[in-house]
Structures are given as C-alpha cells and as structure tokens.
Design a protein around this motif. Structure first.
Motif, mmCIF file in Angstrom:
data_model
loop_
_atom_site.group_PDB
_atom_site.id
_atom_site.type_symbol
_atom_site.label_atom_id
_atom_site.label_comp_id
_atom_site.label_asym_id
_atom_site.label_seq_id
_atom_site.Cartn_x
_atom_site.Cartn_y
_atom_site.Cartn_z
ATOM 1 N N PHE A 57 0.853 -1.190 0.000
ATOM 2 C CA PHE A 57 0.000 0.000 0.000
ATOM 3 C C PHE A 57 0.882 1.230 0.000
ATOM 4 C CE2 PHE A 57 -2.765 3.267 1.649
ATOM 5 C CZ PHE A 57 -3.990 2.963 1.104
ATOM 6 N N GLY A 58 0.593 2.144 -0.904
ATOM 7 C CA GLY A 58 1.435 3.329 -1.001
ATOM 8 C C GLY A 58 0.651 4.555 -1.442
ATOM 9 N N THR A 59 1.368 5.512 -1.990
ATOM 10 C CA THR A 59 0.801 6.797 -2.378
ATOM 11 C C THR A 59 -0.326 6.658 -3.396
ATOM 12 O OG1 THR A 59 2.951 7.807 -1.979
ATOM 13 C CG2 THR A 59 1.397 9.072 -3.295
ATOM 14 N N ALA A 60 -0.151 5.815 -4.385
ATOM 15 C CA ALA A 60 -1.180 5.661 -5.422
ATOM 16 C C ALA A 60 -2.481 5.137 -4.821
ATOM 17 C CB ALA A 60 -0.686 4.726 -6.521
ATOM 18 N N GLU A 61 -2.386 4.156 -3.930
ATOM 19 C CA GLU A 61 -3.581 3.594 -3.300
ATOM 20 C C GLU A 61 -4.254 4.607 -2.375
ATOM 21 O OE1 GLU A 61 -1.045 0.505 -4.869
ATOM 22 O OE2 GLU A 61 -0.585 2.069 -3.430
ATOM 23 N N ALA A 62 -3.440 5.328 -1.616
ATOM 24 C CA ALA A 62 -3.987 6.342 -0.718
ATOM 25 C C ALA A 62 -4.685 7.446 -1.512
ATOM 26 C CB ALA A 62 -2.877 6.925 0.153
ATOM 27 N N THR A 63 -4.073 7.864 -2.595
ATOM 28 C CA THR A 63 -4.658 8.899 -3.441
ATOM 29 C C THR A 63 -5.984 8.439 -4.032
ATOM 30 O OG1 THR A 63 -2.464 9.748 -3.972
ATOM 31 C CG2 THR A 63 -4.257 10.379 -5.452
ATOM 32 N N ALA A 64 -6.038 7.190 -4.475
ATOM 33 C CA ALA A 64 -7.285 6.656 -5.034
ATOM 34 C C ALA A 64 -8.392 6.650 -3.995
ATOM 35 C CB ALA A 64 -7.047 5.250 -5.577
#
Length: 101
Positions: A57-64
């Motif tokens: 889990f990282g920035t892309a998932e958090a942003t989504a």
C-alpha cells in the motif's frame, strides 16, 4: 460468527473508500460463486491477498481512496478543517477500559 465479522468489515471498508479493493479481493479469491460465504481455501487466499495489499500500500492507493471519498461524500479540500473540528466533538466515547489506547 466470523463470517458476520468479515462481511461487516467489508461494508466498512467499502464506506471508507476501499470498494475497488473489495472487488479485487472477491475476484481473486471467490471459488464458490458466493462472496458472502467463504470456504477455508478462500479465506486462506484472502489472507494472502490482504497481506500483499497491506505490504504494498502506497501513495497511489492512498490517493485513489482520497479521491473516491471526496467524490462519494462531495468533499473539497476547503471543507476538511471544518469537518475535523465538528467530527472531534461528535466522536462517541471509546468502549472498554478508559484511558487505555
């Protein structure tokens, strides 16, 4: 009883913006065609999938998730301060032994 917990957590995750994660999870592990009743092998596969998702889990998932929540609840960045102040006042008292967090 465990199945009820799984289903309740899935609903919460969906409301918290993780609907696409739930869809991916069900697609990856569903073997019996019934996503509300999990076989032991489906549970095992789900644990592996969730563990992998958690570790990656990282920035892309958090942003989504943030974008999903903004659309779902009609939020903008300007409303976040007002929401934080009023949300803190409306939080229920923590269950269990008080002071242990």
């Amino acid at each position: 009883m465990e199945q009820q917990l799984i289903n309740a957590l899935m609903k919460l995750l969906s409301k918290a913006g993780g609907g696409s994660l739930i869809k991916d999870l069900i697609q990856q592990v569903d073997q019996n065609g019934n996503p509300k009743s999990w076989t032991p092998s489906e549970v095992s596969a789900a644990i592996e999938f969730v563990t992998w998702q958690t570790e990656n889990f990282g920035t892309a998932e958090a942003t989504a998730i943030i974008e999903t929540l903004k659309k779902k609840y009609n939020l903008s960045s300007g409303t976040s301060n007002a929401i934080q102040a009023s949300a803190h006042e409306n939080l229920p008292e923590a269950p269990g032994v008080h002071g242990l967090r």
